[in-house]
Design a protein around this motif. Structure first.
Motif, PDB file in Angstrom:
ATOM      1  N   GLN A  32      -7.295   8.312  -1.187  1.00 33.22           N
ATOM      2  CA  GLN A  32      -6.109   7.500  -0.993  1.00 33.22           C
ATOM      3  C   GLN A  32      -5.114   7.829  -2.089  1.00 33.22           C
ATOM      4  OE1 GLN A  32      -7.878   3.593  -1.176  1.00 33.22           O
ATOM      5  NE2 GLN A  32      -7.306   3.335  -3.309  1.00 33.22           N
ATOM      6  N   ALA A  33      -3.860   7.509  -1.854  1.00 32.50           N
ATOM      7  CA  ALA A  33      -2.818   7.779  -2.845  1.00 32.50           C
ATOM      8  C   ALA A  33      -1.898   6.579  -2.963  1.00 32.50           C
ATOM      9  CB  ALA A  33      -2.012   9.018  -2.458  1.00 32.50           C
ATOM     10  N   TYR A  34      -1.420   6.361  -4.160  1.00 27.94           N
ATOM     11  CA  TYR A  34      -0.445   5.323  -4.463  1.00 27.94           C
ATOM     12  C   TYR A  34       0.771   6.035  -5.036  1.00 27.94           C
ATOM     13  CZ  TYR A  34       1.518   1.102  -6.612  1.00 27.94           C
ATOM     14  OH  TYR A  34       2.334   0.066  -6.967  1.00 27.94           O
ATOM     15  N   LEU A  35       1.926   5.870  -4.417  1.00 26.21           N
ATOM     16  CA  LEU A  35       3.153   6.522  -4.878  1.00 26.21           C
ATOM     17  C   LEU A  35       4.102   5.480  -5.442  1.00 26.21           C
ATOM     18  CD1 LEU A  35       2.047   8.452  -2.522  1.00 26.21           C
ATOM     19  CD2 LEU A  35       4.300   9.421  -2.647  1.00 26.21           C
ATOM     20  N   LEU A  36       4.662   5.756  -6.609  1.00 32.46           N
ATOM     21  CA  LEU A  36       5.623   4.876  -7.257  1.00 32.46           C
ATOM     22  C   LEU A  36       6.894   5.664  -7.534  1.00 32.46           C
ATOM     23  CD1 LEU A  36       6.508   2.309  -8.817  1.00 32.46           C
ATOM     24  CD2 LEU A  36       5.398   3.310 -10.823  1.00 32.46           C
ATOM     25  N   CYS A  37       8.011   5.201  -6.990  1.00 36.33           N
ATOM     26  CA  CYS A  37       9.310   5.816  -7.273  1.00 36.33           C
ATOM     27  C   CYS A  37       9.833   5.177  -8.564  1.00 36.33           C
ATOM     28  CB  CYS A  37      10.273   5.575  -6.112  1.00 36.33           C
ATOM     29  SG  CYS A  37      11.890   6.326  -6.372  1.00 36.33           S
ATOM     30  N   MET A  38       9.861   5.936  -9.638  1.00 33.78           N
ATOM     31  CA  MET A  38      10.267   5.397 -10.936  1.00 33.78           C
ATOM     32  C   MET A  38      11.777   5.412 -11.108  1.00 33.78           C
ATOM     33  SD  MET A  38       7.274   7.021 -13.331  1.00 33.78           S
ATOM     34  CE  MET A  38       7.607   8.698 -12.815  1.00 33.78           C
ATOM     35  N   GLU A  39      12.440   6.331 -10.424  1.00 30.10           N
ATOM     36  CA  GLU A  39      13.892   6.464 -10.554  1.00 30.10           C
ATOM     37  C   GLU A  39      14.422   7.157  -9.306  1.00 30.10           C
ATOM     38  OE1 GLU A  39      17.112   8.538 -13.591  1.00 30.10           O
ATOM     39  OE2 GLU A  39      14.989   8.617 -14.055  1.00 30.10           O
ATOM     40  N   GLY A  40      15.615   6.783  -8.859  1.00 35.37           N
ATOM     41  CA  GLY A  40      16.239   7.423  -7.712  1.00 35.37           C
ATOM     42  C   GLY A  40      15.739   6.871  -6.392  1.00 35.37           C
ATOM     43  N   GLU A  41      15.933   7.661  -5.326  1.00 37.56           N
ATOM     44  CA  GLU A  41      15.498   7.274  -3.981  1.00 37.56           C
ATOM     45  C   GLU A  41      14.885   8.487  -3.294  1.00 37.56           C
ATOM     46  OE1 GLU A  41      18.749   5.659  -1.739  1.00 37.56           O
ATOM     47  OE2 GLU A  41      19.246   4.216  -3.293  1.00 37.56           O
ATOM     48  N   VAL A  42      13.721   8.287  -2.689  1.00 36.74           N
ATOM     49  CA  VAL A  42      13.044   9.367  -1.973  1.00 36.74           C
ATOM     50  C   VAL A  42      12.569   8.880  -0.613  1.00 36.74           C
ATOM     51  CG1 VAL A  42      12.226  10.555  -4.050  1.00 36.74           C
ATOM     52  CG2 VAL A  42      10.789   8.843  -2.982  1.00 36.74           C
ATOM     53  N   GLU A  43      12.289   9.839   0.259  1.00 36.49           N
ATOM     54  CA  GLU A  43      11.674   9.543   1.537  1.00 36.49           C
ATOM     55  C   GLU A  43      10.278  10.144   1.515  1.00 36.49           C
ATOM     56  OE1 GLU A  43      13.675   9.622   5.618  1.00 36.49           O
ATOM     57  OE2 GLU A  43      12.594  11.532   5.531  1.00 36.49           O
ATOM     58  N   VAL A  44       9.288   9.340   1.831  1.00 37.88           N
ATOM     59  CA  VAL A  44       7.899   9.785   1.899  1.00 37.88           C
ATOM     60  C   VAL A  44       7.585  10.059   3.360  1.00 37.88           C
ATOM     61  CG1 VAL A  44       5.494   9.188   1.427  1.00 37.88           C
ATOM     62  CG2 VAL A  44       7.308   8.340  -0.082  1.00 37.88           C
ATOM     63  N   GLN A  45       7.138  11.269   3.636  1.00 42.59           N
ATOM     64  CA  GLN A  45       6.791  11.667   4.996  1.00 42.59           C
ATOM     65  C   GLN A  45       5.321  12.058   5.000  1.00 42.59           C
ATOM     66  OE1 GLN A  45       9.507  14.901   5.140  1.00 42.59           O
ATOM     67  NE2 GLN A  45      11.264  13.623   5.609  1.00 42.59           N
ATOM     68  N   SER A  46       4.630  11.674   6.069  1.00 38.17           N
ATOM     69  CA  SER A  46       3.210  12.037   6.149  1.00 38.17           C
ATOM     70  C   SER A  46       2.871  12.522   7.551  1.00 38.17           C
ATOM     71  CB  SER A  46       2.315  10.861   5.758  1.00 38.17           C
ATOM     72  OG  SER A  46       2.367   9.848   6.731  1.00 38.17           O
ATOM     73  N   ARG A  47       1.860  13.355   7.597  1.00 36.15           N
ATOM     74  CA  ARG A  47       1.363  13.899   8.864  1.00 36.15           C
ATOM     75  C   ARG A  47      -0.159  13.813   8.792  1.00 36.15           C
ATOM     76  NH1 ARG A  47       3.901  19.336  10.451  1.00 36.15           N
ATOM     77  NH2 ARG A  47       5.448  17.857  11.161  1.00 36.15           N
ATOM     78  N   ARG A  61      14.129   2.848  -6.503  1.00 41.15           N
ATOM     79  CA  ARG A  61      13.588   2.632  -7.847  1.00 41.15           C
ATOM     80  C   ARG A  61      12.633   1.434  -7.860  1.00 41.15           C
ATOM     81  NH1 ARG A  61      16.480   0.473 -13.132  1.00 41.15           N
ATOM     82  NH2 ARG A  61      15.010   1.325 -14.644  1.00 41.15           N
ATOM     83  N   HIS A  62      11.437   1.667  -8.393  1.00 48.12           N
ATOM     84  CA  HIS A  62      10.357   0.697  -8.570  1.00 48.12           C
ATOM     85  C   HIS A  62       9.670   0.299  -7.264  1.00 48.12           C
ATOM     86  CE1 HIS A  62      12.317  -0.596 -12.623  1.00 48.12           C
ATOM     87  NE2 HIS A  62      11.751   0.589 -12.684  1.00 48.12           N
ATOM     88  N   ASP A  63       9.985   0.945  -6.147  1.00 48.51           N
ATOM     89  CA  ASP A  63       9.249   0.731  -4.893  1.00 48.51           C
ATOM     90  C   ASP A  63       7.981   1.576  -4.920  1.00 48.51           C
ATOM     91  OD1 ASP A  63      11.162  -0.960  -3.861  1.00 48.51           O
ATOM     92  OD2 ASP A  63      12.083   0.569  -2.575  1.00 48.51           O
ATOM     93  N   ALA A  64       6.994   1.155  -4.135  1.00 48.14           N
ATOM     94  CA  ALA A  64       5.727   1.886  -4.074  1.00 48.14           C
ATOM     95  C   ALA A  64       5.168   1.825  -2.660  1.00 48.14           C
ATOM     96  CB  ALA A  64       4.727   1.277  -5.058  1.00 48.14           C
ATOM     97  N   CYS A  65       4.239   2.741  -2.356  1.00 48.88           N
ATOM     98  CA  CYS A  65       3.534   2.713  -1.083  1.00 48.88           C
ATOM     99  C   CYS A  65       2.132   3.286  -1.278  1.00 48.88           C
ATOM    100  CB  CYS A  65       4.296   3.466  -0.003  1.00 48.88           C
ATOM    101  SG  CYS A  65       4.338   5.247  -0.205  1.00 48.88           S
ATOM    102  N   GLN A  66       1.253   2.967  -0.335  1.00 48.80           N
ATOM    103  CA  GLN A  66      -0.112   3.474  -0.345  1.00 48.80           C
ATOM    104  C   GLN A  66      -0.339   4.306   0.901  1.00 48.80           C
ATOM    105  OE1 GLN A  66      -2.793   0.162  -0.527  1.00 48.80           O
ATOM    106  NE2 GLN A  66      -2.232  -0.374  -2.606  1.00 48.80           N
ATOM    107  N   LEU A  67      -1.110   5.368   0.751  1.00 50.09           N
ATOM    108  CA  LEU A  67      -1.482   6.235   1.875  1.00 50.09           C
ATOM    109  C   LEU A  67      -2.995   6.395   1.865  1.00 50.09           C
ATOM    110  CD1 LEU A  67       1.255   8.890   1.257  1.00 50.09           C
ATOM    111  CD2 LEU A  67       1.196   7.298   3.167  1.00 50.09           C
ATOM    112  N   PHE A  68      -3.595   6.396   3.057  1.00 51.13           N
ATOM    113  CA  PHE A  68      -5.041   6.474   3.163  1.00 51.13           C
ATOM    114  C   PHE A  68      -5.440   7.591   4.113  1.00 51.13           C
ATOM    115  CE2 PHE A  68      -3.909   2.059   2.382  1.00 51.13           C
ATOM    116  CZ  PHE A  68      -4.729   1.725   1.317  1.00 51.13           C
ATOM    117  N   GLY A  69      -6.559   8.224   3.818  1.00 53.31           N
ATOM    118  CA  GLY A  69      -7.165   9.170   4.746  1.00 53.31           C
ATOM    119  C   GLY A  69      -6.559  10.547   4.743  1.00 53.31           C
ATOM    120  N   GLU A  70      -7.078  11.358   5.636  1.00 49.50           N
ATOM    121  CA  GLU A  70      -6.690  12.765   5.696  1.00 49.50           C
ATOM    122  C   GLU A  70      -5.273  12.904   6.256  1.00 49.50           C
ATOM    123  OE1 GLU A  70      -8.523  16.930   7.404  1.00 49.50           O
ATOM    124  OE2 GLU A  70      -9.386  15.036   8.038  1.00 49.50           O
ATOM    125  N   ARG A  71      -4.366  13.445   5.443  1.00 52.68           N
ATOM    126  CA  ARG A  71      -2.981  13.644   5.847  1.00 52.68           C
ATOM    127  C   ARG A  71      -2.261  14.518   4.838  1.00 52.68           C
ATOM    128  NH1 ARG A  71      -0.631   9.615   7.677  1.00 52.68           N
ATOM    129  NH2 ARG A  71      -2.517   8.510   8.159  1.00 52.68           N
TER     130      ARG A  71
END
Length: 94
Positions: A32-47, A61-71
Protein backbone atom coordinates in the motif's frame (compact mmCIF):
# COMPACT_ATOMS: atom_id res chain seq x y z
CA UNK A 1 20.85 8.03 6.34
CA UNK A 2 17.85 7.37 8.54
CA UNK A 3 17.32 3.82 9.84
CA UNK A 4 13.71 2.67 9.75
CA UNK A 5 13.17 -0.80 11.19
CA UNK A 6 10.05 -1.58 9.14
CA UNK A 7 9.22 -2.91 5.68
CA UNK A 8 8.79 0.57 4.20
CA UNK A 9 10.15 2.67 1.34
CA UNK A 10 10.12 6.47 1.31
CA UNK A 11 10.18 8.49 -1.90
CA UNK A 12 10.25 12.25 -2.43
CA UNK A 13 9.37 13.83 -5.74
CA UNK A 14 9.80 17.43 -6.88
CA UNK A 15 7.89 18.42 -10.01
CA UNK A 16 8.77 21.70 -11.70
CA UNK A 17 7.09 23.35 -14.64
CA UNK A 18 3.80 22.75 -16.39
CA UNK A 19 3.47 19.36 -18.01
CA UNK A 20 6.17 17.67 -15.93
CA UNK A 21 5.20 14.30 -14.56
CA UNK A 22 6.65 11.49 -12.48
CA UNK A 23 7.06 8.09 -14.17
CA UNK A 24 4.59 5.40 -13.09
CA UNK A 25 5.60 3.60 -9.90
CA UNK A 26 4.66 -0.11 -9.76
CA UNK A 27 2.86 -0.74 -6.47
CA UNK A 28 3.02 -4.50 -5.98
CA UNK A 29 0.40 -6.93 -4.67
CA UNK A 30 0.29 -6.94 -0.87
CA UNK A 31 1.62 -3.36 -0.68
CA UNK A 32 0.00 0.00 0.00
CA UNK A 33 1.09 3.60 -0.44
CA UNK A 34 0.31 6.86 1.31
CA UNK A 35 0.92 10.02 -0.74
CA UNK A 36 1.23 13.48 0.83
CA UNK A 37 1.35 16.63 -1.30
CA UNK A 38 3.63 18.91 0.73
CA UNK A 39 3.56 21.84 -1.69
CA UNK A 40 1.78 22.74 -4.94
CA UNK A 41 -0.95 20.74 -6.69
CA UNK A 42 -0.69 17.34 -8.37
CA UNK A 43 -2.96 14.79 -9.97
CA UNK A 44 -2.54 11.18 -8.85
CA UNK A 45 -3.41 8.65 -11.54
CA UNK A 46 -3.51 4.91 -11.05
CA UNK A 47 -4.01 1.85 -13.21
CA UNK A 48 -4.76 -1.56 -11.71
CA UNK A 49 -2.93 -4.79 -12.56
CA UNK A 50 -5.44 -5.52 -15.35
CA UNK A 51 -4.74 -2.19 -17.06
CA UNK A 52 -7.97 -0.49 -15.94
CA UNK A 53 -7.64 3.21 -15.16
CA UNK A 54 -8.70 4.28 -11.68
CA UNK A 55 -10.15 7.64 -10.79
CA UNK A 56 -7.66 10.51 -10.95
CA UNK A 57 -7.36 12.37 -7.65
CA UNK A 58 -6.25 16.00 -7.35
CA UNK A 59 -4.13 16.81 -4.31
CA UNK A 60 -3.36 20.34 -3.11
CA UNK A 61 -0.94 21.39 -0.39
CA UNK A 62 -1.25 19.13 2.70
CA UNK A 63 -3.77 16.78 1.00
CA UNK A 64 -3.11 13.05 1.10
CA UNK A 65 -4.45 9.80 -0.34
CA UNK A 66 -3.98 6.06 0.13
CA UNK A 67 -3.59 3.43 -2.58
CA UNK A 68 -3.88 -0.32 -2.08
CA UNK A 69 -2.95 -3.39 -4.07
CA UNK A 70 -1.33 -4.07 -7.38
CA UNK A 71 -1.37 -0.94 -9.57
CA UNK A 72 0.80 1.67 -11.27
CA UNK A 73 0.83 5.10 -9.66
CA UNK A 74 1.72 8.23 -11.64
CA UNK A 75 1.89 11.90 -10.66
CA UNK A 76 1.41 14.96 -12.86
CA UNK A 77 1.37 18.68 -12.11
CA UNK A 78 -2.00 20.35 -12.47
CA UNK A 79 -2.05 23.34 -14.87
CA UNK A 80 -2.45 25.78 -11.96
CA UNK A 81 -0.19 23.95 -9.54
CA UNK A 82 3.21 25.57 -10.20
CA UNK A 83 5.96 23.47 -8.59
CA UNK A 84 5.07 20.58 -6.30
CA UNK A 85 6.71 18.35 -3.69
CA UNK A 86 5.20 14.94 -2.92
CA UNK A 87 6.14 12.34 -0.31
CA UNK A 88 5.20 8.70 -0.92
CA UNK A 89 5.41 6.12 1.83
CA UNK A 90 5.12 2.58 0.44
CA UNK A 91 4.69 -0.34 2.86
CA UNK A 92 3.36 -3.84 3.37
CA UNK A 93 -0.42 -3.90 3.52
CA UNK A 94 -1.84 -4.80 6.92
Amino acid sequence: PVAVHQDVNLYVCELEGEGEDFPAYPLKRGRQAYLLCMEGEVEVQSRDGDGNDGDAVALARHDACQLFGEREVALALTPSGGNAHVLMIEMRKR
